[in-house]
Design a protein around this motif. Sequence first.
Motif, PDB file in Angstrom:
ATOM      1  N   PRO A   9       1.101  -1.358   0.162  1.00  0.00           N
ATOM      2  CA  PRO A   9      -0.033  -0.156  -0.353  1.00  0.00           C
ATOM      3  C   PRO A   9       0.977   0.889  -0.107  1.00  0.00           C
ATOM      4  O   PRO A   9       2.038   1.155   0.763  1.00  0.00           O
ATOM      5  CB  PRO A   9      -0.749  -0.195   1.360  1.00  0.00           C
ATOM      6  CG  PRO A   9       0.077  -0.841   2.643  1.00  0.00           C
ATOM      7  CD  PRO A   9       1.179  -1.774   1.754  1.00  0.00           C
ATOM      8  N   PRO A  10       0.675   2.045  -0.408  1.00  0.00           N
ATOM      9  CA  PRO A  10       0.932   3.435  -0.685  1.00  0.00           C
ATOM     10  C   PRO A  10       1.188   4.141   0.623  1.00  0.00           C
ATOM     11  O   PRO A  10       0.439   3.694   1.910  1.00  0.00           O
ATOM     12  CB  PRO A  10       0.584   4.283  -1.660  1.00  0.00           C
ATOM     13  CG  PRO A  10      -1.066   3.904  -2.112  1.00  0.00           C
ATOM     14  CD  PRO A  10      -1.390   2.227  -1.493  1.00  0.00           C
ATOM     15  N   ASP A  11       2.094   4.718   0.594  1.00  0.00           N
ATOM     16  CA  ASP A  11       3.150   5.393   1.843  1.00  0.00           C
ATOM     17  C   ASP A  11       1.988   6.141   1.999  1.00  0.00           C
ATOM     18  O   ASP A  11       1.455   6.817   1.526  1.00  0.00           O
ATOM     19  CB  ASP A  11       4.505   5.412   2.089  1.00  0.00           C
ATOM     20  CG  ASP A  11       5.283   4.343   2.338  1.00  0.00           C
ATOM     21  OD1 ASP A  11       4.946   3.412   2.625  1.00  0.00           O
ATOM     22  OD2 ASP A  11       6.543   5.057   1.527  1.00  0.00           O
ATOM     23  N   PRO A  12       1.802   6.634   3.843  1.00  0.00           N
ATOM     24  CA  PRO A  12       0.231   7.751   3.825  1.00  0.00           C
ATOM     25  C   PRO A  12       1.531   9.339   3.513  1.00  0.00           C
ATOM     26  O   PRO A  12       2.224   9.232   3.915  1.00  0.00           O
ATOM     27  CB  PRO A  12       0.239   7.565   5.457  1.00  0.00           C
ATOM     28  CG  PRO A  12       0.821   6.934   5.966  1.00  0.00           C
ATOM     29  CD  PRO A  12       1.763   5.835   4.831  1.00  0.00           C
ATOM     30  N   ARG A  13       0.797  10.482   3.709  1.00  0.00           N
ATOM     31  CA  ARG A  13       0.733  11.405   3.258  1.00  0.00           C
ATOM     32  C   ARG A  13       1.716  12.226   3.933  1.00  0.00           C
ATOM     33  O   ARG A  13       1.855  11.612   5.304  1.00  0.00           O
ATOM     34  CB  ARG A  13       0.378  12.091   3.047  1.00  0.00           C
ATOM     35  CG  ARG A  13       0.388  13.717   2.805  1.00  0.00           C
ATOM     36  CD  ARG A  13      -1.008  14.008   2.322  1.00  0.00           C
ATOM     37  NE  ARG A  13      -1.465  14.853   3.900  1.00  0.00           N
ATOM     38  CZ  ARG A  13      -2.314  15.751   3.907  1.00  0.00           C
ATOM     39  NH1 ARG A  13      -2.668  16.561   2.461  1.00  0.00           N
ATOM     40  NH2 ARG A  13      -2.452  15.823   4.927  1.00  0.00           N
ATOM     41  N   PRO A  19       1.127  20.694   3.200  1.00  0.00           N
ATOM     42  CA  PRO A  19       0.029  20.925   3.994  1.00  0.00           C
ATOM     43  C   PRO A  19      -0.975  21.935   4.406  1.00  0.00           C
ATOM     44  O   PRO A  19      -1.029  22.900   3.138  1.00  0.00           O
ATOM     45  CB  PRO A  19      -0.385  19.666   4.521  1.00  0.00           C
ATOM     46  CG  PRO A  19       0.266  18.754   4.223  1.00  0.00           C
ATOM     47  CD  PRO A  19       1.245  19.223   4.479  1.00  0.00           C
ATOM     48  N   GLU A  20       0.333  21.788   5.369  1.00  0.00           N
ATOM     49  CA  GLU A  20      -0.087  23.555   6.324  1.00  0.00           C
ATOM     50  C   GLU A  20       0.021  25.127   5.237  1.00  0.00           C
ATOM     51  O   GLU A  20      -0.192  25.351   5.579  1.00  0.00           O
ATOM     52  CB  GLU A  20       0.864  23.394   7.661  1.00  0.00           C
ATOM     53  CG  GLU A  20       0.575  25.324   8.413  1.00  0.00           C
ATOM     54  CD  GLU A  20      -0.749  25.337   8.702  1.00  0.00           C
ATOM     55  OE1 GLU A  20      -1.309  26.399   9.332  1.00  0.00           O
ATOM     56  OE2 GLU A  20      -1.512  23.924   9.340  1.00  0.00           O
ATOM     57  N   ARG A  21       0.794  24.877   4.811  1.00  0.00           N
ATOM     58  CA  ARG A  21       1.622  25.888   3.224  1.00  0.00           C
ATOM     59  C   ARG A  21       0.243  26.442   2.332  1.00  0.00           C
ATOM     60  O   ARG A  21      -0.255  27.057   2.290  1.00  0.00           O
ATOM     61  CB  ARG A  21       3.243  25.807   2.680  1.00  0.00           C
ATOM     62  CG  ARG A  21       3.847  25.707   4.139  1.00  0.00           C
ATOM     63  CD  ARG A  21       5.613  25.632   3.049  1.00  0.00           C
ATOM     64  NE  ARG A  21       5.523  24.818   1.801  1.00  0.00           N
ATOM     65  CZ  ARG A  21       6.354  23.494   2.386  1.00  0.00           C
ATOM     66  NH1 ARG A  21       6.436  23.109   3.623  1.00  0.00           N
ATOM     67  NH2 ARG A  21       6.298  21.991   1.529  1.00  0.00           N
ATOM     68  N   THR A  22       0.145  25.050   2.177  1.00  0.00           N
ATOM     69  CA  THR A  22      -0.982  24.908   0.700  1.00  0.00           C
ATOM     70  C   THR A  22      -2.604  25.542   1.855  1.00  0.00           C
ATOM     71  O   THR A  22      -3.143  26.648   1.004  1.00  0.00           O
ATOM     72  CB  THR A  22      -1.290  23.537   0.264  1.00  0.00           C
ATOM     73  OG1 THR A  22      -0.444  22.893  -0.215  1.00  0.00           O
ATOM     74  CG2 THR A  22      -2.330  23.475  -0.547  1.00  0.00           C
ATOM     75  N   ARG A  23      -2.665  25.130   2.734  1.00  0.00           N
ATOM     76  CA  ARG A  23      -3.671  26.051   3.879  1.00  0.00           C
ATOM     77  C   ARG A  23      -3.402  27.407   4.094  1.00  0.00           C
ATOM     78  O   ARG A  23      -4.204  28.154   4.472  1.00  0.00           O
ATOM     79  CB  ARG A  23      -3.835  24.951   5.032  1.00  0.00           C
ATOM     80  CG  ARG A  23      -4.826  24.293   5.282  1.00  0.00           C
ATOM     81  CD  ARG A  23      -5.546  23.055   5.983  1.00  0.00           C
ATOM     82  NE  ARG A  23      -4.570  23.055   6.807  1.00  0.00           N
ATOM     83  CZ  ARG A  23      -3.897  22.113   6.923  1.00  0.00           C
ATOM     84  NH1 ARG A  23      -4.022  21.133   6.285  1.00  0.00           N
ATOM     85  NH2 ARG A  23      -2.363  21.424   7.480  1.00  0.00           N
ATOM     86  N   LEU A  24      -2.307  27.780   4.626  1.00  0.00           N
ATOM     87  CA  LEU A  24      -2.538  29.267   4.636  1.00  0.00           C
ATOM     88  C   LEU A  24      -2.351  30.142   3.252  1.00  0.00           C
ATOM     89  O   LEU A  24      -3.104  31.613   3.192  1.00  0.00           O
ATOM     90  CB  LEU A  24      -0.257  29.011   5.400  1.00  0.00           C
ATOM     91  CG  LEU A  24      -0.686  28.645   6.246  1.00  0.00           C
ATOM     92  CD1 LEU A  24       1.119  28.478   7.019  1.00  0.00           C
ATOM     93  CD2 LEU A  24      -1.151  29.547   7.676  1.00  0.00           C
ATOM     94  N   GLY A  79      -7.490  18.547   5.370  1.00  0.00           N
ATOM     95  CA  GLY A  79      -7.199  17.327   6.354  1.00  0.00           C
ATOM     96  C   GLY A  79      -7.279  16.672   6.307  1.00  0.00           C
ATOM     97  O   GLY A  79      -6.715  15.784   7.346  1.00  0.00           O
ATOM     98  N   THR A  80      -7.079  15.689   4.527  1.00  0.00           N
ATOM     99  CA  THR A  80      -7.037  14.530   5.040  1.00  0.00           C
ATOM    100  C   THR A  80      -6.282  13.206   4.826  1.00  0.00           C
ATOM    101  O   THR A  80      -4.702  13.880   4.151  1.00  0.00           O
ATOM    102  CB  THR A  80      -8.712  14.298   3.882  1.00  0.00           C
ATOM    103  OG1 THR A  80      -8.432  14.310   2.679  1.00  0.00           O
ATOM    104  CG2 THR A  80      -9.838  14.099   3.929  1.00  0.00           C
ATOM    105  N   ALA A  81      -5.882  12.381   5.169  1.00  0.00           N
ATOM    106  CA  ALA A  81      -4.607  12.190   4.913  1.00  0.00           C
ATOM    107  C   ALA A  81      -4.120  11.793   3.101  1.00  0.00           C
ATOM    108  O   ALA A  81      -3.008  12.267   3.031  1.00  0.00           O
ATOM    109  CB  ALA A  81      -4.687  10.531   5.255  1.00  0.00           C
ATOM    110  N   ARG A  82      -5.637  11.534   2.155  1.00  0.00           N
ATOM    111  CA  ARG A  82      -4.898  11.423   1.066  1.00  0.00           C
ATOM    112  C   ARG A  82      -5.984  12.715   0.193  1.00  0.00           C
ATOM    113  O   ARG A  82      -6.497  12.201  -0.491  1.00  0.00           O
ATOM    114  CB  ARG A  82      -4.832  10.111   0.282  1.00  0.00           C
ATOM    115  CG  ARG A  82      -3.669   9.136   1.169  1.00  0.00           C
ATOM    116  CD  ARG A  82      -3.295   8.749  -0.260  1.00  0.00           C
ATOM    117  NE  ARG A  82      -2.300   7.646  -0.294  1.00  0.00           N
ATOM    118  CZ  ARG A  82      -1.626   8.320  -0.704  1.00  0.00           C
ATOM    119  NH1 ARG A  82      -0.426   9.335  -0.952  1.00  0.00           N
ATOM    120  NH2 ARG A  82       0.478   7.423  -0.473  1.00  0.00           N
ATOM    121  N   PRO A  83      -5.562  13.843   0.420  1.00  0.00           N
ATOM    122  CA  PRO A  83      -6.613  14.898  -0.330  1.00  0.00           C
ATOM    123  C   PRO A  83      -5.915  14.620  -1.802  1.00  0.00           C
ATOM    124  O   PRO A  83      -5.128  14.340  -2.580  1.00  0.00           O
ATOM    125  CB  PRO A  83      -6.038  16.010   0.117  1.00  0.00           C
ATOM    126  CG  PRO A  83      -4.456  15.673   0.061  1.00  0.00           C
ATOM    127  CD  PRO A  83      -4.771  14.825   1.032  1.00  0.00           C
TER     128      PRO A  83
END
Length: 110
Positions: A9-13, A19-24, A79-83
């Motif tokens: 299975p693919p590694d989790p993100r 992700p924080e930079r993208t939300r900002l 915010g999800t594990a794999r957006p």
Amino acid sequence: MAAGGAAEPPDPRDPGLQPERTRLAWRRTTLSATVAAVLAARQALHDDVTAGGLVGAALSLLVWLAFLGLAHRRMQALGTARPRSLAPRGAVATAACTVALAAFAVAVVV
């Protein structure tokens, strides 16, 4: 591949800073849209209140609300594990809101 030929299975993100930079970035863009909508409303209600100015301000606020909804939905998805990546329809809607907000703000000033 794992033993027995099954794919791993693919590694989790990576829960790092990306992700924080993208939300900002989405928050900064939302803040910019808010400032444009507020300035358009202020300009429309400042000296001479005209029907065109009020319509431009109302449309600016309506487009601002639509942009807020799009941005909120995207920030929640990040915010999800794999957006999932941003859908083309969402990207076009976001760009259309940005262009429309700028156009309505200019219409209020002119």
